[in-house]
Scaffold this active site. Structure first.
Site, PDB file in Angstrom:
ATOM      1  N   ARG A   2     -16.089   2.239 -18.646  1.00  0.00           N
ATOM      2  CA  ARG A   2     -17.038   1.251 -18.487  1.00  0.00           C
ATOM      3  C   ARG A   2     -18.166   1.270 -19.367  1.00  0.00           C
ATOM      4  NH1 ARG A   2     -19.678   2.597 -14.264  1.00  0.00           N
ATOM      5  NH2 ARG A   2     -18.529   4.531 -13.541  1.00  0.00           N
ATOM      6  N   CYS A  32     -15.779  12.779 -10.205  1.00  0.00           N
ATOM      7  CA  CYS A  32     -16.450  13.992  -9.628  1.00  0.00           C
ATOM      8  C   CYS A  32     -15.775  14.295  -8.402  1.00  0.00           C
ATOM      9  CB  CYS A  32     -17.815  13.679  -9.295  1.00  0.00           C
ATOM     10  SG  CYS A  32     -19.073  13.513 -10.714  1.00  0.00           S
ATOM     11  N   LYS A  84     -13.504  12.168  -5.516  1.00  0.00           N
ATOM     12  CA  LYS A  84     -13.388  11.279  -4.435  1.00  0.00           C
ATOM     13  C   LYS A  84     -11.883  11.111  -4.343  1.00  0.00           C
ATOM     14  CE  LYS A  84     -15.479   7.576  -5.922  1.00  0.00           C
ATOM     15  NZ  LYS A  84     -16.196   8.227  -7.297  1.00  0.00           N
ATOM     16  N   ASN A 121     -10.057   9.704 -19.487  1.00  0.00           N
ATOM     17  CA  ASN A 121     -10.199   8.702 -18.453  1.00  0.00           C
ATOM     18  C   ASN A 121      -8.975   7.912 -18.110  1.00  0.00           C
ATOM     19  OD1 ASN A 121     -11.619   7.239 -16.459  1.00  0.00           O
ATOM     20  ND2 ASN A 121     -12.470   5.776 -17.852  1.00  0.00           N
ATOM     21  N   ALA A 122      -7.942   8.266 -18.559  1.00  0.00           N
ATOM     22  CA  ALA A 122      -6.396   7.601 -18.287  1.00  0.00           C
ATOM     23  C   ALA A 122      -6.359   7.688 -16.986  1.00  0.00           C
ATOM     24  CB  ALA A 122      -5.310   8.279 -19.279  1.00  0.00           C
TER      25      ALA A 122
HETATM   26  N1  LIG Z   1     -14.080  22.300 -11.239  1.00  0.00           N
HETATM   27  C1  LIG Z   1     -13.431  21.306 -10.294  1.00  0.00           C
HETATM   28  N2  LIG Z   1     -12.808  20.273 -10.703  1.00  0.00           N
HETATM   29  C2  LIG Z   1     -12.515  19.167  -9.831  1.00  0.00           C
HETATM   30  C3  LIG Z   1     -12.685  19.443  -8.520  1.00  0.00           C
HETATM   31  N3  LIG Z   1     -12.159  18.383  -7.720  1.00  0.00           N
HETATM   32  C4  LIG Z   1     -11.761  17.596  -8.976  1.00  0.00           C
HETATM   33  N4  LIG Z   1     -12.161  18.024  -9.996  1.00  0.00           N
HETATM   34  C5  LIG Z   1     -11.990  17.104 -11.314  1.00  0.00           C
HETATM   35  O1  LIG Z   1     -12.814  15.994 -10.937  1.00  0.00           O
HETATM   36  C6  LIG Z   1     -11.983  15.002 -12.156  1.00  0.00           C
HETATM   37  C7  LIG Z   1     -11.672  13.689 -11.228  1.00  0.00           C
HETATM   38  O2  LIG Z   1     -11.831  13.741 -10.069  1.00  0.00           O
HETATM   39  P1  LIG Z   1     -11.174  12.331  -9.403  1.00  0.00           P
HETATM   40  O3  LIG Z   1     -11.046  12.876  -7.717  1.00  0.00           O
HETATM   41  O4  LIG Z   1     -10.158  11.536  -9.518  1.00  0.00           O
HETATM   42  O5  LIG Z   1     -12.700  11.525  -9.270  1.00  0.00           O
HETATM   43  P2  LIG Z   1     -13.070  10.164  -8.672  1.00  0.00           P
HETATM   44  O6  LIG Z   1     -14.519  10.603  -8.064  1.00  0.00           O
HETATM   45  O7  LIG Z   1     -12.101   9.607  -7.768  1.00  0.00           O
HETATM   46  O8  LIG Z   1     -13.700   9.145  -9.843  1.00  0.00           O
HETATM   47  P3  LIG Z   1     -13.475   7.583  -9.984  1.00  0.00           P
HETATM   48  O9  LIG Z   1     -12.233   7.238  -9.745  1.00  0.00           O
HETATM   49  O10 LIG Z   1     -13.825   7.487 -11.502  1.00  0.00           O
HETATM   50  O11 LIG Z   1     -14.440   6.926  -9.093  1.00  0.00           O
HETATM   51  C8  LIG Z   1     -10.698  15.519 -12.287  1.00  0.00           C
HETATM   52  O12 LIG Z   1     -10.626  15.685 -13.661  1.00  0.00           O
HETATM   53  C9  LIG Z   1     -10.427  16.878 -11.482  1.00  0.00           C
HETATM   54  O13 LIG Z   1      -9.716  17.893 -12.023  1.00  0.00           O
HETATM   55  C10 LIG Z   1     -12.877  20.712  -8.010  1.00  0.00           C
HETATM   56  O14 LIG Z   1     -12.924  21.065  -6.897  1.00  0.00           O
HETATM   57  N5  LIG Z   1     -13.219  21.834  -8.915  1.00  0.00           N
HETATM   58  O1  LIG Z   2     -14.539   1.542 -12.317  1.00  0.00           O
HETATM   59  C1  LIG Z   2     -13.791   2.465 -12.749  1.00  0.00           C
HETATM   60  O2  LIG Z   2     -13.708   2.027 -14.167  1.00  0.00           O
HETATM   61  C2  LIG Z   2     -13.089   3.431 -12.243  1.00  0.00           C
HETATM   62  C3  LIG Z   2     -14.036   4.083 -11.374  1.00  0.00           C
HETATM   63  O3  LIG Z   2     -13.486   4.282 -10.142  1.00  0.00           O
HETATM   64  C4  LIG Z   2     -15.269   4.401 -11.583  1.00  0.00           C
HETATM   65  O4  LIG Z   2     -15.638   4.680 -12.749  1.00  0.00           O
HETATM   66  O5  LIG Z   2     -16.041   4.810 -10.752  1.00  0.00           O
HETATM   67 MN   LIG Z   3     -15.228   4.803  -8.854  1.00  0.00          MN
END
Ligand SMILES: Nc1nc2c(ncn2[C@@H]2O[C@H](COP(=O)(O)OP(=O)(O)OP(=O)(O)O)[C@@H](O)[C@H]2O)c(=O)[nH]1
Ligand SMILES: O=C([O-])CC(=O)C(=O)O
Ligand SMILES: [Mn+2]
Length: 624
Positions: free
Chosen positions: A86, A272, A274, A384-385
């Protein structure tokens, strides 16, 4: 000339009939204006038919925005090497009279509209325009918001078919009644790899007044998929005006004892946790990114805005993410973006299996050790792939909750971020206000690769929503606080921190430990376990966690690990309150109780420090 007459001239007969079937002069005028302005060679209107969806899928391949992979129904899409996240700097909320809002990138509405219209004039010459209809939220429900997307990217349209519920019939049903969102996107000129070329002219402008978002010279999903983070700016504003919540939250079911189902939302900033939380084995996913929460008869009810996942692929491996792994290796419809491809197979960083030393990735032809223009070594896939896939393909999806037009009752709401040294792994707020203010509104997190710019910088990010904020933060928080007061029974609020580190920088927790925190929170929602009162809220008792670690993960959880993780770190906590208070003091229009609640927390911490020192073991509070 009337809009319908103009449309009749602009579209071929078949496409025109599809538009004419929607009784909405407002829609007709919008479409006629923009088709004339964008000057596409060809226009395709998508209805809800499988045939039209198939047409879009095929066009993504035909125009080279996606390529087939070895597994049936799998494709790969690349964004420009410098268009992988983004773009906050070039995203702006348009406000009349050049009005400013704190922490939001704003731009004068007239100027912004003029600029973006200029960038979009004739931009679709030689291209095909796709007109697509979707809805946010479950169909025909209290959550539903219709939206129309114009795009010259078949990849964007394809992604939306995977991620959102179809809305053509809904537009027909609602006719003139529809209060719909509009998205106009063009990838702009493409290079030989079919990626957006004119990145210096990349702009994403959000017009709150007309509930229209414009996006140009970019392809990355977060900048282009209208119904995702572009619509989010519009729904935040609607929610504040109408008294509900539109949040950057997952929605999941945590399974309690004796088949009890308790639903949780969780707001963590991008990248982070989700998706990783909502996908945890043992529980069930409803959504992983965006949730609407409405007050219904005094109860908070939530629904997933989407029906698919645009998830981060880095680090997905068979041990930690068995369900995602399984889905990514099955022949269901998936778009992989910005991964490494070799012999028709996708590969990504930290996937837990050997990765080839060459292939094609977001930088073009790739080999291990390849450097970019800045001299940085290029990893196999971009951090971010992502993968794009519908939730229906996940064995752990709670499809009943996903499609329920009344949503599900929310038992708990969780806030969390990347925090190396301040918050414990899990804690519960004393009440709604305490949670909203000291957990949600006080959230800070280290920046990630989900946005362009430097990573790992601690940044203020209230409710994990700051990147998408479209109203004054004070108004947003006031609505949040009032929302809780409207409820007979407000959800319990929790805060988690998966990212605590020791002095050497090692993680204090394993990725799967969150499974235990979830089970504990579920028990707390129903008052099934006691907790320890600390100055910052309730934390789990050692005995309960020890039992849950054994039951859920079959792991021994030592007293030492517990003590280390749940120590109350007074200096860090006080410094954080100072930072947060300073931020809010600088804004006008912040609810006064925010300062009171922070002050009470500070007082509790100071008293505890007086008695027990800077770093206080949880066992001390338990005995107190
Ligand atoms: N160290 C650590 N890393 C974690 C943990 N849970 C998730 N991660 C890392 O956090 C990163 C992203 O997590 P996602 O769950 O995909 O993030 P999201 O919040 O869904 O993100 P968006 O889709 O960008 O909104 C990954 O690289 C995971 O490996 C954890 O408990 N410990
Ligand atoms: O909107 C995007 O690019 C992917 C996403 O979930 C975020 O960044 O929170
Ligand atoms: Mn998101």
């Amino acid at each position: 000339m009337e809009p319908l007459e103009r449309l009749e001239k602009l579209l071929d007969k078949e496409q025109f009939e599809k538009i004419k079937a929607i009784d909405s002069p407002e829609l007709h005028a919008f479409l006629a204006d923009w088709i004339e302005w964008l000057e596409p060679d060809k226009v395709f209107v998508c209805t809800d038919s499988e045939e039209d969806e198939q047409y879009v899928r095929w066009k993504a391949l035909y125009y080279g925005e996606e390529k087939m992979l070895e597994t049936p129904n799998h494709t790969v899409h690349y964004d420009n090497y410098y268009d992988q996240a983004r773009d906050k700097a070039n995203t702006a909320i348009l406000l009349p009279g050049g009005k400013k809002l704190p922490y939001i990138n704003t731009k004068d509405r007239d100027e912004g509209l003029k600029e973006i219209r200029e960038l979009m004039r004739g931009v679709m010459k030689g291209k095909e325009l796709f007109i697509c209809f979707f809805v946010l939220g479950p169909k025909n429900s209290i959550f539903t918001i219709p939206a129309v997307q114009l795009t010259d990217s078949a990849y964007v349209a394809h992604s939306e078919f995977i991620l959102y519920r179809k809305g053509y019939e809904e537009f027909k049903r609602l006719g003139r009644q529809a209060k719909f969102f509009r998205f106009v996107h063009s990838a702009g000129e493409l290079d030989e790899r079919k990626t957006s070329k004119n990145l210096d002219k990349r702009r994403i402008y959000i017009d709150l007044e007309d509930e229209t978002v414009y996006s140009v010279n970019t392809q990355y999903g977060g900048n282009t998929i209208g119904l995702k983070k572009l619509a989010f700016r519009l729904t935040i504003k609607r929610a504040v005006e109408e008294g509900w919540l539109s949040e950057h939250m997952f929605l999941m079911r945590v399974n309690g004892p004796h088949g009890r189902k308790t639903y949780f939302t969780g707001a963590y900033p991008s990248m982070c946790g989700k998706t990783s939380t909502a996908m945890i084995p043992w529980e069930n996913i409803v959504g992983d990114d965006l949730t609407f929460i409405l007050p219904v008869n005094g109860v908070a009810r939530g629904a997933n805005v989407e029906k698919g996942v645009f998830g981060i692929i880095q680090g997905v491996n068979p041990e930690d993410d068995p369900i995602i792994w399984q889905v990514l290796h099955s022949p269901v419809e998936i778009i992989f973006s910005n991964v490494l491809v070799k012999d028709g197979k996708p590969y990504w960083n930290d996937m837990g299996v050997p990765i080839p030393d060459e292939g094609e990735n977001h930088s073009g032809k790739w080999w291990r050790g390849k450097k970019d223009k800045e001299g940085n070594e290029i990893p196999p896939s971009h951090k971010n792939a992502r993968f794009t896939v519908s939730l229906e393909h996940f064995p752990n999806a709670d499809l009943e909750a996903l499609e329920n037009p009344c949503g599900v009752e929310i038992g708990g709401m969780i806030f969390g971020g990347r925090d190396a040294d301040t918050w414990p792994p899990v804690r519960e707020a004393f009440d709604w206000e305490h949670g909203v203010i000291t957990m949600g509104a006080s959230l800070e997190s280290e920046t990630t690769a989900a946005t362009l710019g430097k990573e790992g910088v601690r940044a203020f990010n209230p409710m994990a929503i700051l990147d998408f904020m479209s109203v004054h933060l004070g108004d947003y928080l006031r609505n949040y606080l009032e929302f809780g007061r409207k409820l007979r029974k407000s959800p319990k609020i929790f805060a988690v921190n998966y990212f605590l580190r020791d002095e050497k920088g090692n993680w204090l927790n394993h990725k799967l430990d969150k499974a235990v925190w979830l089970k504990w929170m579920e028990l707390r929602v129903h008052g099934d376990v006691d907790a320890i009162e600390t100055p910052i809220g309730y934390i789990p008792k050692y005995e309960d966690l020890k039992r849950l670690f054994k039951e859920v993960l079959n792991k021994e959880y030592t007293r030492e690990a517990y003590e280390r993780q749940f120590t109350i770190r007074v200096p860090e906590l006080l410094a954080k309150i100072d930072r947060i208070e300073e931020i809010y003091r600088k804004l006008d229009n912040v609810p006064e109780e925010l300062f009171q609640v922070l002050e009470e927390e500070r007082k509790r911490l100071l008293e505890a420090r007086e008695k027990y020192g800077d770093y206080i073991s949880p066992f001390i509070f338990e005995g107190a």
